[in-house]
Design an enzyme around this catalytic site. Structure first.
Site, mmCIF file in Angstrom:
data_model
loop_
_atom_site.group_PDB
_atom_site.id
_atom_site.type_symbol
_atom_site.label_atom_id
_atom_site.label_comp_id
_atom_site.label_asym_id
_atom_site.label_seq_id
_atom_site.Cartn_x
_atom_site.Cartn_y
_atom_site.Cartn_z
ATOM 1 N N ASP A 611 0.861 -1.178 0.000
ATOM 2 C CA ASP A 611 0.000 0.000 0.000
ATOM 3 C C ASP A 611 0.901 1.233 0.000
ATOM 4 O O ASP A 611 2.099 1.126 0.282
ATOM 5 C CB ASP A 611 -0.892 -0.038 1.242
ATOM 6 N N THR A 845 -4.470 16.534 -3.490
ATOM 7 C CA THR A 845 -5.239 17.739 -3.787
ATOM 8 C C THR A 845 -6.732 17.512 -3.601
ATOM 9 O O THR A 845 -7.244 16.416 -3.812
ATOM 10 C CB THR A 845 -4.977 18.202 -5.223
ATOM 11 N N ASP A 926 -4.898 5.936 -4.128
ATOM 12 C CA ASP A 926 -4.645 7.326 -4.481
ATOM 13 C C ASP A 926 -4.732 7.549 -5.988
ATOM 14 O O ASP A 926 -4.781 6.609 -6.782
ATOM 15 C CB ASP A 926 -3.270 7.762 -3.989
ATOM 16 N N LYS A 1035 -7.012 -5.388 -4.822
ATOM 17 C CA LYS A 1035 -5.674 -5.655 -4.296
ATOM 18 C C LYS A 1035 -5.470 -7.157 -4.108
ATOM 19 O O LYS A 1035 -4.430 -7.702 -4.498
ATOM 20 C CB LYS A 1035 -5.481 -4.929 -2.966
ATOM 21 N N ARG A 1318 32.280 -36.029 1.987
ATOM 22 C CA ARG A 1318 31.622 -34.735 2.154
ATOM 23 C C ARG A 1318 32.653 -33.605 2.248
ATOM 24 O O ARG A 1318 32.479 -32.541 1.659
ATOM 25 C CB ARG A 1318 30.742 -34.779 3.396
#
Length: 1533
Positions: A611, A845, A926, A1035, A1318
């Site tokens: 977000d 705005t 937004d 979302k 190993r």
């Protein structure tokens, strides 16, 4: 009681009711007075607050309303319920015996799984749902039968008993905590109306079984408290006596259930006029008292005091004034669990709501109360709830007796934002007892409902009736458990367990067949020496041998692996919680793991979905700028501006410091000017965020009367058009703070306060405004609330002069479409350009507008509004339609710009995650332009990226598909399934050349099943993806698309209730504990305080956890193979008759003590590199994305290694004893079964533990000590156990074997032989094929990362930046037209020289012909200082100089706030006929664009030799032919 017309927050003692001032002399009266005094002193703080008005009759759902889990889906199918109050049940509501047919849930809840009686059987039942435990139990049952050869069945059960015991203790502790919380909640106190006949519920009968359960619970609680009190017995008697006295005081408080208003020594503070008479004090028939709620009331008369002589609606009352009542009802304390549907309850300030309650009346005359809903949706903002109009006179207990009504309600459902019901009653004429009553009704909405779990705030008391209880309340219906998430590695682990089952089945099958065949032979020794077999025939013997082998080889399936992983993950969670580097001191919040079992998934995350507001930003809104009547105000230096500077190559440190210094000077000047004009007592200098000295000058009239009035009207609109709650803190000067449903709204009202237009509080339905020292009262007629659909809010206000004005604030596109047609042309253009500039600076705005409404128009509209508000069906749609009708023909005032700052460290964190190979997508609600600028400022976007904006205006899927096909063609793709399959295996981050921006409407189309694959493939080719204007469900859909489509691990991070859906959808959900509450935190897997902590959680703890778990699991499989196959090799020489070479105690202890601790410690503490290096070199994380730490190849390699080492361990011992010679000095032979087993077991344990040490990166004293102790435990156990005769055949075995030299020789050789391959392989790999981490570890040894010890930065720099500074290209920072001069006139931001669309940047899209954006002259034709013409406005001019030229790739979106888009919106809503504005033509565009302060060139004014060219001439960009090119760019559109 009807309030006086001039009622304010000051009480009138002479108007208090009689009994409150009458002094009785008996003991009861004295007790009552003590109770009232106690409550009075407790309520001084809350009583001093002002009364609040309601914010309107109806509010729409909040922005996150579509987040609700269901829209009353299956829960409302039963047709609802009807609840009766003092009204007899109708016949159809009763059964044959007269009892209610309806049965409602009890208000007692139980979130705990167990009771003391059911814990053992229920817990075992749950534990044996685990297949591993069932398998273990099956093995134990097999071992009980001697036929299968288990030597010690009881000891065989020990591991399972330990596992069950540990798990049950953990479950008991967790459930006990839940039980304690349940008990506290169920026994919480509430004031319930007693001696009242609730006809809706039958008497509660308690069965014998329930009584028995209660007795068991009480016994356990008593025992617990007794043990607890033993530890507190040291307290003195004085303390206990004092506590008892205090408890008595609390218990007697409100004992008479009286909310009393009495005198107070500190002045006339309005107390609570809510008496409840004691039994006997009220006559059986009480006519309405004179001056009471029904005095002089008739239909059409006012009931509550209006401010003006305007007609008021008659709402009626549910009280029957002529009803005879017993007078015995009282509000007394009771427990929550006793509350039932249909009860009357009284709630007090700061109390929690016990059930879903309809508000009947409140302490406020306007019926308003305020609740905090953070327990429901996580939001801490106060919500206003209103009492029903017809019940607001029900204030006392005897009023409750007289009230007769019934409520028809919908059925309980889980939608928190919706409720529909209606209250009905028979209205009596208070003046004529003989008049026939008639039925009235009033609608009930969510605004009249208090939900369980909320807390009452800023309200003295509330009286309500209970509608839903217990499991039927909305909070319980929403209390679904967070979706269960299983780590990816556990899912793959299941397959490995299945493979081991297959191997086990093969080993058992071999055992059964070989034994069956052997016993079928007549010529072997068993025919002579054996007395027969259990099965008596070869086939049966083979079956028995099969099951005996299952017991013998049981450890091959690592059942104890599951409990080991639980232990490891739990300890990893503890370390994550304890990491002080992720502790956020401001809110005292550490990183809190909510899910303890997915820490390894955090180390494999490839996509992060974030977000924006509150996650990347602080969600702390600061009013920075505004435009009023075409004049811009405000000085600010935003992070988006810094981002623009960085793209232009400017030194942001120097320029930013210069800007902040100038802003600080302006701030001092502005505060001085404000104080000079009006000594605002509510202005606190530190709170001022709006820095605009020129605004104060204009407010004082320096620019003329017109601008002064415009500024006053603008700030008055901000002070009136809101739904905030004011809180006044006494002091000198006093402080007024605002509680709002959104931080934006609080910032707007606070700015109006700071400049002299202070919202002081509410008096009934009036707003008190202190405007430049003059206190005025404005009547709130209606509030048209904001929601995500309307995108605007309106307040209809009756001004002090009696005129009616509508103030409206909202999104620019919504306001512009509702402006009065053909008016304010220049102002629209200018304001639009200012809003565009504000948005490019990263500011949020809003537009502000107003209109005057005639009295006749308002009255006519209000009737329609009330009809819509009273509708039960389709209420919200009707309200929206009526509201939209009045919000037309608006007059534009101006616009606001609010900054939501980035959190600390966000740009560096995003850059770091990008270098780690993680792709970050931003999903926000937004606007597009705001998100884009935030993207630039936080390093998600850069100027070299080609921004592709998906904006489908016609809503056609075909249009979206054509756009996707066009963009996919740039990458040579068609969107086929084959390409998607290839993309799933491609984890390389795309180059930083393209980014895609999508808005919510277009995202709906892109997520269509026919387009989803193409959209996903296109997004995968882009470095950044930003989805704007998306809903919570969208979302979650985007997360699901990536999760399922690309088969990768995803992480979602958010801070609000609207992020819960994607948090639960992602593999890993992270919640940020921010200012939007705790909804995201409650639903998350991890909770952090700031976004920057995500880097440490993922890149450090996540990577460590994944690597540790992967190595731990592989080593666990390996050591079990070593042990099991040692037994298998021995079976070759016993004809697979399931004979044990080890003592059975070894089998039990192998996984429990011999080899468990080293593996656990490796899984908890191992580190390849430390945390600082992990952050400095984030590329190490890539192995997690590619899932290379755990794979099936690694599993089989470890399995093969285990088989090899088991063969070495057994056959080395076998070859010692096979020749038959003596192997001891004294000739006493140890060639015996159990003695051989000691040697084989010791080799296996040593090899397994040292093997784990080999595979551990970090060798410190702890891991070394644990390996040594675990290994020596074999000697310890063997030595101790074999000294007792109970060891039978094992007796003295330890001393005999350990005393033989051959044991030590074989042990040394065998362990070396086991580990040598190993060692060789690891050495060869690290020397010739080193991994990234091997190289980094070598560099650490060389000291290349020693600089990390000297830096305190949270995100340390990478070595290349710390070791050497790359010299910067000086020419890059050469700024066009930049000259030294006065700071107030010198542009901090010179004209952009960054490549843009108009400079033919090969990485950018070129101009769109579909818009009428103005051409801009080249920089040579622009004045050197583009300053304002009337006065210096530094911030305005700086922003002008820094703004990039118009980029069509940005502004192709209609959501982009640009002047061209806004001026095209020709008041579509005001015309009521056009969905879009008509094209005004070139001449109109030319006229609109020729506004002051901006030299631009329109199409008509372009020189003739340029008119036919597609692009205007541009200054030469600093490009060379040798400069690198990006992948194919988008073609011109």
């Amino acid at each position: 009681m009807a309030p006086d017309e001039d009622a304010t927050e000051v009480s009138h003692p002479t108007k208090r009711i009689r009994w409150a001032t009458h002094r009785a002399t008996d003991a009861k009266a004295e007790n009552k007075r003590m109770s009232l005094k106690e409550r009075l002193h407790r309520r001084v703080g809350s009583n001093s607050e002002k009364k609040r008005d309601s914010m309107g009759k109806e509010t729409g759902p909040p922005e996150n309303a579509d987040m609700a889990s269901s829209e009353a889906e299956s829960d409302d199918q039963d047709g609802g319920r009807t609840v009766y109050f003092n009204v007899p049940l109708p016949a159809h509501e009763k059964d044959e015996e007269g009892y209610p047919l309806a049965h409602y849930a009890r208000n007692k809840i139980r979130t705990a799984k167990y009771t003391p009686l059911s814990f053992i059987p229920k817990n075992l039942w749950f534990q044996f749902h685990n297949v591993a435990n069932m398998y273990f139990l099956f093995i134990i049952i097999l071992g009980i039968f001697p036929i299968f050869g288990a030597s010690n069945p009881a000891l065989n059960a020990a591991p399972l008993i330990v596992i069950l015991a540990v798990t049950s203790v953990k479950d008991a502790i967790e459930d006990w905590r839940r039980t304690v919380l349940d008990t506290e909640l169920n026994n919480a106190t509430i004031h319930r109306l007693l001696h009242y006949s609730n006809v809706n519920t039958a008497g509660d009968t308690i069965s014998a079984w329930r009584m028995f359960k209660k007795a068991c619970t009480r016994a356990v609680v008593f025992t617990y408290r007794w043990f607890k009190s033993k530890g507190k017995s040291g307290k003195g008697k004085g303390a206990s006596a004092e506590a008892a006295e205090s408890r008595h005081s609390v218990d007697t408080r409100r004992a008479s259930a009286i909310s009393y208003a009495g005198p107070h020594d500190e002045g006339d503070i309005q107390m609570t006029p809510v008496p409840s008479p004691l039994p006997g004090q009220s006559p059986r028939h009480s006519p309405p008292p004179p001056g009471g709620p029904f005095a002089d009331v008739k239909e059409g008369d006012k009931i509550r005091a209006p401010v003006h002589n305007h007609p008021s609606k008659f709402y009626g009352s549910v009280i029957d004034p002529y009803k005879t009542i017993p007078g015995k009802t009282r509000f007394n304390k009771d427990h929550w669990k006793n509350v039932q549907v249909g009860d009357f309850v009284r709630l007090y300030n700061n109390e929690e709501i016990p059930a879903d309650v309809v508000v009947i009346s409140t302490s406020s005359d306007d019926g308003a109360c305020y609740v905090e809903t953070k327990n429901l949706d996580g939001e801490t903002n106060l919500k206003v709830r209103n009492a029903l109009h017809c019940t607001r006179d029900v204030k006392h207990a005897h009023h409750c007796e007289r009230a007769e009504f019934w409520i028809e309600s919908e059925a309980p459902h889980s939608n928190l934002y919706s409720y529909t019901a209606v209250i009905r009653w028979m209205q009596h004429n208070p003046k004529d007892p003989n008049a026939a009553p008639y039925e009235m009704a009033e609608p009930i909405s969510i605004n009249n409902l208090l939900l369980r779990g909320c807390q009452l705030r800023n309200t003295e008391w509330v009286l309500g009736v209970v509608m839903f209880t217990g499991e039927e309340s909305k909070i319980m219906l929403n209390s679904g458990v967070t979706p269960s998430k299983r780590p990816l590695i556990s899912k793959e682990l299941n397959w490995n367990v299945i493979y081991n089952f297959i191997i086990l089945f093969g080993m058992c099958l071999v055992s059964g067949i070989v034994l069956g065949v052997f016993w079928a032979k007549p010529d072997t020794s068993h025919a002579l020496f054996e007395l027969g077999s259990y099965g008596h025939n070869p086939a049966t013997d083979g079956v028995i041998a099969f099951w005996a082998a299952v017991i013998l080889f049981q450890n091959l399936v690592p059942i104890s692996l599951y409990i080991t992983l639980e232990i490891i993950r739990t300890l990893q969670a503890v370390f994550i919680y304890s990491d002080v580097e992720m502790y956020y001191a401001e809110i005292d919040y550490p990183c809190t793991p909510k899910s303890w079992n997915i820490s390894d998934d955090v180390g494999q995350v490839e996509y992060i979905f974030s977000d924006k507001t509150g996650t990347l930003t602080q969600n702390v809104m600061e009013f920075k700028k505004c435009t009023i009547n075409g004049v811009p105000y405000g000085e600010a230096y935003t992070e988006a501006q810094a981002g623009m500077q960085q793209r232009q190559g400017i030194d942001t440190d120097v320029e930013g410091a210069r800007a902040r210094e100038q802003i600080a000077r302006d701030r001092v000047n502005m505060i001085a000017d404000i104080r000079k004009m009006h000594n605002n007592p509510y202005l606190w200098d530190d709170d001022l965020t709006f820095v605009a000295p020129d605004f104060v000058g204009d407010l004082a009239g320096e620019s003329g009367e017109e601008q002064k009035r415009a500024n006053e009207a603008f700030m008055l609109a901000l002070a009136l058009c809101h739904s905030v709650v004011s809180e006044k803190t006494p002091g000198d000067p006093p402080r007024i703070e605002f509680k709002a449903q959104s931080p934006d709204e609080a910032a707007l009202v606070a700015t109006a306060r700071d400049v002299g237009f202070t919202f002081v509080g509410r008096e009934d339905d009036r707003l008190v405004i202190n405007a430049l020292g003059v206190e005025q009262r404005y009547t709130m007629l209606n509030t048209l609330e904001f929601n995500s659909t309307r995108k605007r809010m309106s307040a209809i206000i009756r001004m002090p002069d009696g005129k009616i004005t509508l103030f409206c604030k909202g999104a620019d596109s919504m306001i512009y479409s509702r402006l009065i047609a053909d008016q304010q042309r220049e102002l629209r253009a200018t304001t639009g350009e200012h809003l565009e500039m504000f948005a490019r600076e990263g500011l949020r705005t809003l537009c502000i507008a107003q209109r005057d409404i005639s009295e006749q128009e308002y009255q006519q509209w209000n009737k329609e509004y009330e009809m819509a508000a009273n509708a039960v069906a389709g209420r919200e749609e009707k309200l929206e339609e009526v509201s939209s009708r009045i919000e037309t023909d608006l007059w534009l005032i101006g616009g606001t710009a609010i900054e939501d700052k980035l959190q600390d460290g966000v740009p560096d964190s995003i850059s770091l995650l990008g270098r780690a190979g993680i792709k970050l997508w931003v999903l926000t609600g937004d606007k597009v332009e705001t998100a884009i600028n935030i993207g630039f400022s936080c390093n998600l976007l850069n100027n070299d990226m080609d921004l592709m904006v998906l904006r489908v205006t016609d809503g056609n899927v075909a249009t979206a598909e054509a756009w996707l096909d066009e963009k996919l063609a740039l990458f040579g793709m068609t969107g086929s399934q084959e390409e998607l399959d290839a993309a799933q295996a491609d984890h390389i981050p795309p180059p930083a050349t393209h980014a895609i921006v999508v808005d919510g409407d277009s995202l709906k189309l892109a997520l269509d099943d026919t387009l989803k694959r193409k959209f996903l493939l296109l997004c995968k080719q882009c470095r950044a993806v930003m989805c704007c204007r998306v809903s919570p469900s969208q979302k979650a859909a985007v997360v699901n698309m990536v999760k399922t489509g690309l088969d990768c691990l995803t992480l979602a991070i958010g801070d609000g209730a609207n992020d819960v859906a994607m948090i639960q959808e992602a593999h890993v959900g992270v919640g940020i504990a921010g200012v939007e509450g705790r909804a995201a935190v409650m639903s998350s897997d991890y909770a952090i305080g700031q976004f920057r902590f995500l880097t440490r959680l993922v890149l450090v703890h996540g990577r460590w956890s994944y690597r540790r778990l992967a190595e731990c699991i592989a080593n666990f499989f390996y050591k079990n193979v070593v042990w099991t196959f040692s037994l298998f090799w021995y079976q070759i020489y016993t004809n697979f008759d399931s004979q044990y070479i080890f003592d059975y105690s070894y089998i039990v202890w192998f996984n429990l003590a011999f080899t468990s601790l080293p593996v656990i410690l490796q899984g908890v503490l191992d580190q390849d590199v430390n945390d600082r290096v992990s952050l400095a070199v984030p590329q190490l994380y890539v192995r997690g994305i590619e899932r290379k730490e755990w794979s099936q190849l690694k599993f089989w390699l470890y399995m093969v290694d285990g088989i090899y080492q088991s063969a070495v361990g057994f056959f080395f011992v076998y070859m010692v004893f096979a020749p038959g010679t003596f192997v001891t000095e004294n000739g006493l032979d140890i060639a015996e079964l159990r003695r051989m087993g000691i040697i084989v077991a010791t080799i296996a344990v040593c090899a397994a533990n040292f093997y784990v040490l080999f595979n551990t990166y970090r060798w410190d004293w702890l891991i070394s000590l644990v390996v040594v102790i675990s290994t020596l435990f074999v000697w310890f156990w063997t030595g101790i156990y074999t000294t007792f005769t109970d060891s039978a055949q094992f007796y003295k075995g330890g001393a005999e074997v350990y005393g033989a030299l051959v044991f030590w020789a074989v042990l040394l050789l065998a362990v070396v032989a086991c580990l040598l391959p190993r060692f060789c392989v690891k050495s060869f790999q690290k020397i010739y094929f080193p991994l990234d981490v091997d190289i980094i570890r070598e560099q650490i040894k060389q000291g290349k990362f020693d600089y990390l010890n000297q830096t305190d930065a949270y995100l340390p720099p990478p070595p290349e930046k710390a070791i050497s500074k790359v010299p910067s290209d000086v020419s890059k920072y050469k700024v066009a037209n930049a000259q030294e001069g006065d700071d107030d006139v010198r542009p901090i931001y010179p004209p952009s020289v960054a490549p843009t669309a108009t400079t033919h940047n090969p990485r950018s899209q070129n101009g769109s012909g579909s818009t009428d954006y103005t051409f801009r002259q080249s920089v040579e034709g622009i004045p050197q200082h583009r300053i304002s013409m009337d006065r210096p406005r530094p911030s305005y001019d700086r922003a002008r100089m820094s703004m990039d030229r118009v980029r069509p790739s940005f502004e192709a979106s209609n959501d982009f706030t640009s002047a061209a888009m806004l001026t095209r919106m020709e008041s579509a809503q005001s015309r009521n006929s056009l969905s879009a504005a008509p094209n005004t033509g070139p001449q109109m565009a030319s006229r609109l664009r020729n506004v002051f302060r901006r030299p631009t060139v329109t199409r008509e004014e372009v020189p003739e030799h340029l008119r036919d060219s597609e692009q205007p001439p541009v200054p030469a960009a600093n490009h060379t032919e040798d400069s690198p090119r990006s992948p194919p760019r988008s073609p011109p559109r």
